[in-house]
Design a protein around this motif. Structure first.
Motif, PDB file in Angstrom:
ATOM      1  N   ASP A  77       0.816  -1.209   0.000  1.00  0.00           N
ATOM      2  CA  ASP A  77       0.000   0.000   0.000  1.00  0.00           C
ATOM      3  C   ASP A  77       0.851   1.260   0.000  1.00  0.00           C
ATOM      4  N   TRP A  83       1.161  -3.876  -6.502  1.00  0.00           N
ATOM      5  CA  TRP A  83      -0.011  -4.199  -5.706  1.00  0.00           C
ATOM      6  C   TRP A  83       0.367  -5.040  -4.514  1.00  0.00           C
ATOM      7  N   ASP A  84      -0.419  -4.894  -3.472  1.00  0.00           N
ATOM      8  CA  ASP A  84      -0.351  -5.799  -2.335  1.00  0.00           C
ATOM      9  C   ASP A  84      -0.906  -7.149  -2.749  1.00  0.00           C
ATOM     10  N   GLU A  92      -4.723  -7.377  -2.601  1.00  0.00           N
ATOM     11  CA  GLU A  92      -5.535  -6.742  -3.636  1.00  0.00           C
ATOM     12  C   GLU A  92      -6.004  -7.786  -4.635  1.00  0.00           C
ATOM     13  N   TYR A 131      -9.620  -7.844  -6.196  1.00  0.00           N
ATOM     14  CA  TYR A 131      -9.063  -7.449  -7.489  1.00  0.00           C
ATOM     15  C   TYR A 131     -10.128  -7.347  -8.570  1.00  0.00           C
TER      16      TYR A 131
END
Length: 84
Positions: free
Chosen positions: A16, A74-75, A78, A83
Motif C-alpha cells: 500500500d 499491488w499488495d 488486492e 481485485y
C-alpha cells in the motif's frame, strides 16, 4: 535515510502506497502510522486525489521521489480480496 544515504536506481514500494481508511494503527503503544487528519475515507477519485496530495506534501517522500524513480506494486491482498 534512503534519499540521503542510498545510491539507488529506483525505489520499490511493496504494498500500500496510500491507505483508504482514516489511518493504520501500528500498535496500541505507538498509535497511528500516518494520520489523515480530517480527510474523509478515500472512497472516490476526489478523495484519493486529496490523500495522494497529502502524501506528496511530505518533505521526506518528496526527497525520495527526487532521488530516484518510484515503482509501486499491488499488495497480495488486492488480488486475493478484491481485485476483480
Amino acid at each position: 535515510h534512503m534519499a540521503r544515504d542510498e545510491d539507488s536506481r529506483f525505489t520499490l514500494f511493496l504494498g500500500d502506497y496510500i491507505y483508504e481508511s482514516a489511518g493504520r494503527p501500528l500498535s496500541p503503544e505507538k498509535g497511528i502510522v500516518r494520520s489523515y487528519g480530517d480527510l474523509p475515507e478515500a472512497d472516490s477519485l476526489a478523495n484519493y486525489r486529496r490523500r495522494y496530495a497529502l502524501h506528496h506534501s511530505d518533505p521526506d517522500l518528496r526527497a525520495l521521489h527526487a532521488a530516484a524513480p518510484a515503482i509501486a506494486i499491488w499488495d497480495d491482498h488486492e488480488v486475493q480480496d478484491d481485485y476483480s
